[in-house]
Design a protein around this motif. Structure first.
Motif, PDB file in Angstrom:
ATOM      1  N   UNK A  10      -6.072   8.850   3.298  1.00 25.75           N
ATOM      2  CA  UNK A  10      -7.181   7.903   3.482  1.00 25.75           C
ATOM      3  C   UNK A  10      -7.536   7.167   2.203  1.00 25.75           C
ATOM      4  N   UNK A  11      -7.049   7.664   1.070  1.00 25.81           N
ATOM      5  CA  UNK A  11      -7.409   7.057  -0.223  1.00 25.81           C
ATOM      6  C   UNK A  11      -6.160   6.666  -1.016  1.00 25.81           C
ATOM      7  N   UNK A  12      -5.147   6.197  -0.322  1.00 25.53           N
ATOM      8  CA  UNK A  12      -3.924   5.768  -1.000  1.00 25.53           C
ATOM      9  C   UNK A  12      -4.243   4.686  -2.023  1.00 25.53           C
ATOM     10  N   UNK A  13      -3.537   4.728  -3.120  1.00 22.72           N
ATOM     11  CA  UNK A  13      -3.726   3.731  -4.178  1.00 22.72           C
ATOM     12  C   UNK A  13      -2.920   2.481  -3.802  1.00 22.72           C
ATOM     13  N   UNK A  14      -3.608   1.439  -3.361  1.00 24.33           N
ATOM     14  CA  UNK A  14      -2.933   0.229  -2.897  1.00 24.33           C
ATOM     15  C   UNK A  14      -3.464  -0.986  -3.645  1.00 24.33           C
ATOM     16  N   UNK A  15      -2.630  -2.006  -3.696  1.00 27.38           N
ATOM     17  CA  UNK A  15      -3.031  -3.289  -4.285  1.00 27.38           C
ATOM     18  C   UNK A  15      -4.041  -3.952  -3.338  1.00 27.38           C
ATOM     19  N   UNK A  20      -6.067  -5.175   1.297  1.00 25.48           N
ATOM     20  CA  UNK A  20      -5.325  -3.918   1.090  1.00 25.48           C
ATOM     21  C   UNK A  20      -3.857  -4.059   1.490  1.00 25.48           C
ATOM     22  N   UNK A  21      -2.967  -3.824   0.529  1.00 23.18           N
ATOM     23  CA  UNK A  21      -1.527  -3.898   0.819  1.00 23.18           C
ATOM     24  C   UNK A  21      -1.152  -2.783   1.796  1.00 23.18           C
ATOM     25  N   UNK A  22      -0.493  -3.118   2.905  1.00 23.56           N
ATOM     26  CA  UNK A  22      -0.217  -2.102   3.932  1.00 23.56           C
ATOM     27  C   UNK A  22       1.076  -1.323   3.739  1.00 23.56           C
ATOM     28  N   UNK A  23       1.786  -1.554   2.623  1.00 23.07           N
ATOM     29  CA  UNK A  23       3.121  -0.964   2.451  1.00 23.07           C
ATOM     30  C   UNK A  23       3.118   0.559   2.555  1.00 23.07           C
ATOM     31  N   UNK A  24       2.233   1.209   1.816  1.00 24.14           N
ATOM     32  CA  UNK A  24       2.261   2.678   1.773  1.00 24.14           C
ATOM     33  C   UNK A  24       1.935   3.306   3.127  1.00 24.14           C
ATOM     34  N   UNK A  25       0.833   2.899   3.795  1.00 23.38           N
ATOM     35  CA  UNK A  25       0.574   3.515   5.102  1.00 23.38           C
ATOM     36  C   UNK A  25       1.667   3.224   6.126  1.00 23.38           C
ATOM     37  N   UNK A  26       2.277   2.027   6.066  1.00 24.49           N
ATOM     38  CA  UNK A  26       3.352   1.727   7.014  1.00 24.49           C
ATOM     39  C   UNK A  26       4.579   2.589   6.725  1.00 24.49           C
ATOM     40  N   UNK A  27       4.910   2.797   5.448  1.00 25.56           N
ATOM     41  CA  UNK A  27       6.033   3.675   5.127  1.00 25.56           C
ATOM     42  C   UNK A  27       5.755   5.098   5.600  1.00 25.56           C
ATOM     43  N   UNK A  28       4.554   5.592   5.382  1.00 24.13           N
ATOM     44  CA  UNK A  28       4.235   6.954   5.821  1.00 24.13           C
ATOM     45  C   UNK A  28       4.276   7.073   7.344  1.00 24.13           C
ATOM     46  N   UNK A  29       3.804   6.063   8.055  1.00 20.25           N
ATOM     47  CA  UNK A  29       3.906   6.086   9.519  1.00 20.25           C
ATOM     48  C   UNK A  29       5.371   6.044   9.956  1.00 20.25           C
ATOM     49  N   UNK A 136      -3.106   9.910  12.699  1.00 20.03           N
ATOM     50  CA  UNK A 136      -4.363   9.301  13.133  1.00 20.03           C
ATOM     51  C   UNK A 136      -5.233   8.912  11.944  1.00 20.03           C
ATOM     52  N   UNK A 137      -5.191   9.712  10.889  1.00 17.12           N
ATOM     53  CA  UNK A 137      -5.921   9.365   9.665  1.00 17.12           C
ATOM     54  C   UNK A 137      -5.426   8.026   9.132  1.00 17.12           C
ATOM     55  N   UNK A 142      -6.395   2.537   7.913  1.00 19.80           N
ATOM     56  CA  UNK A 142      -5.705   1.334   7.455  1.00 19.80           C
ATOM     57  C   UNK A 142      -5.477   0.286   8.542  1.00 19.80           C
ATOM     58  N   UNK A 143      -5.472   0.701   9.800  1.00 20.05           N
ATOM     59  CA  UNK A 143      -5.205  -0.255  10.890  1.00 20.05           C
ATOM     60  C   UNK A 143      -6.157  -0.032  12.077  1.00 20.05           C
ATOM     61  N   UNK A 144      -7.450   0.042  11.846  1.00 19.04           N
ATOM     62  CA  UNK A 144      -8.375   0.375  12.937  1.00 19.04           C
ATOM     63  C   UNK A 144      -8.351  -0.641  14.073  1.00 19.04           C
ATOM     64  N   UNK A 145      -8.052  -1.888  13.762  1.00 16.04           N
ATOM     65  CA  UNK A 145      -8.040  -2.921  14.799  1.00 16.04           C
ATOM     66  C   UNK A 145      -6.750  -2.914  15.606  1.00 16.04           C
ATOM     67  N   UNK A 146      -5.776  -2.079  15.206  1.00 18.02           N
ATOM     68  CA  UNK A 146      -4.474  -2.045  15.883  1.00 18.02           C
ATOM     69  C   UNK A 146      -4.251  -0.752  16.650  1.00 18.02           C
ATOM     70  N   UNK A 147      -5.287   0.050  16.803  1.00 15.48           N
ATOM     71  CA  UNK A 147      -5.120   1.379  17.402  1.00 15.48           C
ATOM     72  C   UNK A 147      -4.437   1.311  18.762  1.00 15.48           C
ATOM     73  N   UNK A 148      -4.803   0.354  19.578  1.00 20.36           N
ATOM     74  CA  UNK A 148      -4.256   0.277  20.935  1.00 20.36           C
ATOM     75  C   UNK A 148      -2.760  -0.066  20.936  1.00 20.36           C
TER      76      UNK A 148
END
Length: 314
Positions: A10-15, A20-29, A136-137, A142-148
């Motif tokens: 939830x506290x990834x270090x992003x640009x 917020x750069x989405x690279x790290x959460x997308x890679x982890x997903x 889910x975290x 990082x993408x609350x508007x894309x949950x669906x």
């Protein structure tokens, strides 16, 4: 321990300069998806076609900023979050450990064997309940508007879809400008090699060797007959399934094929092969061929290899 990594996610270090750069959460997903599918079974995260395909698929639907869709950036910079680590390839240990900025896709694939997670985190991601919680975290933060959208996205195997299209189309010839995106090229190359190996039933066309393990890994490669670097030809009839030794030998012109698929071997080989058949003994034998004629090596490609690689090496 779960709460610790949930907080980390939830506290990834992003640009944040352009949002917020989405690279790290997308890679982890993407990693979570491949663990779910069984593609990642060990704590070894390789920058391969499957991972790139998953990353590009998720990026296309989840990224809302104007950042570049470059998987090399999070693959490198996640090291700064404390739970993601690099395993260098032999000979490159000092370079990787020097904290050199190895963050381009090409440099990572050349110098880095794999990334790996903290053992505790990998254990959590292997378990369905804790894996779902950590996914889910990432989604909620990082993408609350894309949950669906995300649940359906995670069900789509982007690399498998690419290989299906590759098989159905028979592959294609590209223009140099089609290859400017290195990530897409990795996915296309991976699909070509996977389908070629499949149509040869995971068997070396030269010697017939077939070895598979419980992970579905095999000992053969999908090799180009006419080099891709010169002809950009990913048609499946420009492919051969070859074991590591015979792939190397084919690329160097130590053997080639006649138009009727019979093997011709270079005259100047000096062989000692006490535990297997020497290449010379395969002279005149037909290679193993796919059952479907449309996947068999194209006569024009064979003739080119015989003239430009085999005869020039002899």
């Amino acid at each position: 321990m779960l709460d610790y990594y949930a907080k980390k996610f939830a506290t990834l270090r992003v640009d944040r300069k352009r949002g917020p750069a989405p690279h790290k959460p997308i890679l982890l997903l993407s990693v979570i998806e491949l663990i779910e599918r069984g593609h990642i079974r060990k704590n070894q995260i390789v920058l391969d076609a499957e991972l790139v395909a998953a990353f590009l698929k998720l990026w296309g639907q989840l990224a809302t900023t104007d950042h570049r869709s470059d998987i090399g950036l999070p693959f490198f910079h996640l090291q700064g979050d404390g739970f993601w680590h690099y395993q260098p390839k032999p000979g490159y240990e000092a370079l990787v450990q020097s904290k050199a900025k190895i963050r381009s896709v090409g440099a990572i694939r050349e110098l880095v064997e794999c990334a790996f997670l903290d053992d505790e985190l990998f254990h959590l991601l292997r378990h369905p309940v804790t894996r779902a919680h950590l996914a889910q975290v990432l989604i909620n933060k990082w993408f609350p508007e894309k949950i669906s959208q995300i649940e359906n996205l995670l069900q789509l195997d982007a690399f498998e879809e690419m290989t299906r299209r590759f098989r159905e189309s028979g592959g294609e010839i590209y223009q140099p400008e089609d290859l400017e995106d290195e990530q897409k090229t990795i996915v296309r190359d991976g699909a070509f090699r996977k389908v070629v190996v499949q149509v040869y039933q995971h068997r070396c066309a030269f010697c017939g060797l077939q070895i598979l393990n419980s992970l579905g890994q095999n000992i053969v490669d999908g090799a180009h007959i006419k080099p891709f670097s010169r002809f950009y030809d990913d048609r499946l009839d420009n492919g051969l399934s070859l074991c590591k030794n015979h792939h190397w030998a084919f690329d160097r012109g130590w053997f080639s094929l006649e138009d009727d698929y019979r093997i011709v071997v270079a005259d100047d080989l000096r062989e000692e092969s006490p535990h297997s058949r020497p290449m010379r003994e395969f002279e005149g034998e037909r290679i193993w061929l796919p059952a479907q004629t449309k996947y068999r090596p194209r006569p024009e490609a064979i003739a080119w290899h015989r003239t430009h690689i085999f005869q020039q090496a002899s």
